[in-house]
Design an enzyme around this catalytic site. Structure first.
Site, PDB file in Angstrom:
ATOM      1  N   HIS A 104       1.020  -8.492  13.947  1.00 44.18           N
ATOM      2  CA  HIS A 104       1.594  -9.192  12.982  1.00 44.18           C
ATOM      3  C   HIS A 104       2.421 -10.136  13.433  1.00 44.18           C
ATOM      4  O   HIS A 104       3.275 -10.221  14.670  1.00 44.18           O
ATOM      5  CB  HIS A 104       2.515  -8.252  12.152  1.00 44.18           C
ATOM      6  CG  HIS A 104       3.514  -7.483  12.746  1.00 44.18           C
ATOM      7  ND1 HIS A 104       3.283  -6.113  12.962  1.00 44.18           N
ATOM      8  CD2 HIS A 104       4.781  -7.795  12.787  1.00 44.18           C
ATOM      9  CE1 HIS A 104       4.418  -5.626  13.681  1.00 44.18           C
ATOM     10  NE2 HIS A 104       5.226  -6.427  13.634  1.00 44.18           N
TER      11      HIS A 104
HETATM   12  P1  TYD Z   1       4.415  -1.655  11.688  1.00 45.88           P
HETATM   13  O1  TYD Z   1       5.589  -2.583  11.682  1.00 45.88           O
HETATM   14  O2  TYD Z   1       3.199  -1.994  11.169  1.00 45.88           O
HETATM   15  O3  TYD Z   1       4.156  -0.950  12.794  1.00 45.88           O
HETATM   16  P2  TYD Z   1       3.242  -1.411  14.245  1.00 45.88           P
HETATM   17  O4  TYD Z   1       3.853  -2.898  14.392  1.00 45.88           O
HETATM   18  O5  TYD Z   1       4.042  -0.545  15.272  1.00 45.88           O
HETATM   19  O6  TYD Z   1       1.895  -1.200  14.271  1.00 45.88           O
HETATM   20  O7  TYD Z   1       4.829  -0.334  10.799  1.00 45.88           O
HETATM   21  C1  TYD Z   1       4.027   0.951  10.514  1.00 45.88           C
HETATM   22  C2  TYD Z   1       4.694   1.594   9.387  1.00 45.88           C
HETATM   23  O8  TYD Z   1       5.990   1.942   9.235  1.00 45.88           O
HETATM   24  C3  TYD Z   1       4.582   0.747   8.039  1.00 45.88           C
HETATM   25  O9  TYD Z   1       3.951   1.552   7.046  1.00 45.88           O
HETATM   26  C4  TYD Z   1       5.887   0.267   7.931  1.00 45.88           C
HETATM   27  C5  TYD Z   1       6.746   1.341   8.264  1.00 45.88           C
HETATM   28  N1  TYD Z   1       7.910   1.032   8.725  1.00 45.88           N
HETATM   29  C6  TYD Z   1       8.914   1.329   8.376  1.00 45.88           C
HETATM   30  O10 TYD Z   1       9.250   2.167   7.109  1.00 45.88           O
HETATM   31  N2  TYD Z   1      10.424   0.898   8.779  1.00 45.88           N
HETATM   32  C7  TYD Z   1      10.187   0.216   9.840  1.00 45.88           C
HETATM   33  O11 TYD Z   1      11.504  -0.128  10.289  1.00 45.88           O
HETATM   34  C8  TYD Z   1       9.163  -0.211  10.468  1.00 45.88           C
HETATM   35  C9  TYD Z   1       9.197  -1.259  11.746  1.00 45.88           C
HETATM   36  C10 TYD Z   1       7.925   0.300   9.991  1.00 45.88           C
END
Ligand code: TYD
Length: 139
Positions: free
Chosen positions: A51
């Site tokens: 992302h």
């Molecule tokens: P995501 O940012 O997509 O993780 P990565 O980039 O490491 O794969 O987030 C994973 C999940 O966690 C998503 O459902 C959103 C949640 N999340 C939160 O609730 N708070 C946060 O600060 C972050 C970064 C993610």
């Protein structure tokens, strides 16, 4: 600041007593820190991220072990290996990132400039590329 760049933090101490690194907002970290989160216990075959953010700035620090971060500004792609808690990778908004090769026991700490907000994410690579074209248009 470039769109992505390694920041070398000051290490206080020496090999005899160990090290301490202090990070302060708007000093070592080039923004107000609104949120801290960390990623850990990631199986080694797993890739995460995929992302870009619209407005949020981040600094990623591998506190233990190692991890590879691929960053992509739409033109240039680079892979950084983070394996040292005295280095951070600054990533500006509008940069696609992917994380891979998490070593066993790795802990990736992320300092972010704003609260979690799903609407700040661009999770579709084609949309990311299209937004980029828009941003490049003369104003
Ligand atoms: P995501 O940012 O997509 O993780 P990565 O980039 O490491 O794969 O987030 C994973 C999940 O966690 C998503 O459902 C959103 C949640 N999340 C939160 O609730 N708070 C946060 O600060 C972050 C970064 C993610």
């Amino acid at each position: 600041m470039k769109n992505f760049q390694i920041i070398n933090f000051k290490k206080i101490g020496n090999t005899d007593v160990g090290y301490l690194t202090a990070l302060e907002e708007n000093r070592e970290i080039p923004f107000n820190i609104r949120r801290v989160y960390y990623i850990y216990n990631v199986p080694k075959e797993i890739e995460r991220g995929f992302h870009a953010h619209k407005r949020i700035k981040q600094v990623l620090i591998c506190m233990s072990g190692s991890v590879k971060i691929k960053v992509d500004d739409g033109n240039e792609k680079r892979i950084f290996e983070l394996n040292n808690p005295s280095k951070g990778l600054y990533i500006s908004p509008g940069i696609w990132r992917e994380m891979s090769d998490f070593s066993q026991n790795s802990v990736l700490l992320v300092l972010a400039s704003d609260y979690y907000n799903e609407s700040d994410y661009i999770r579709d690579y084609e949309r990311f590329k299209k937004n980029l074209v828009k941003n490049d248009e003369p104003r």
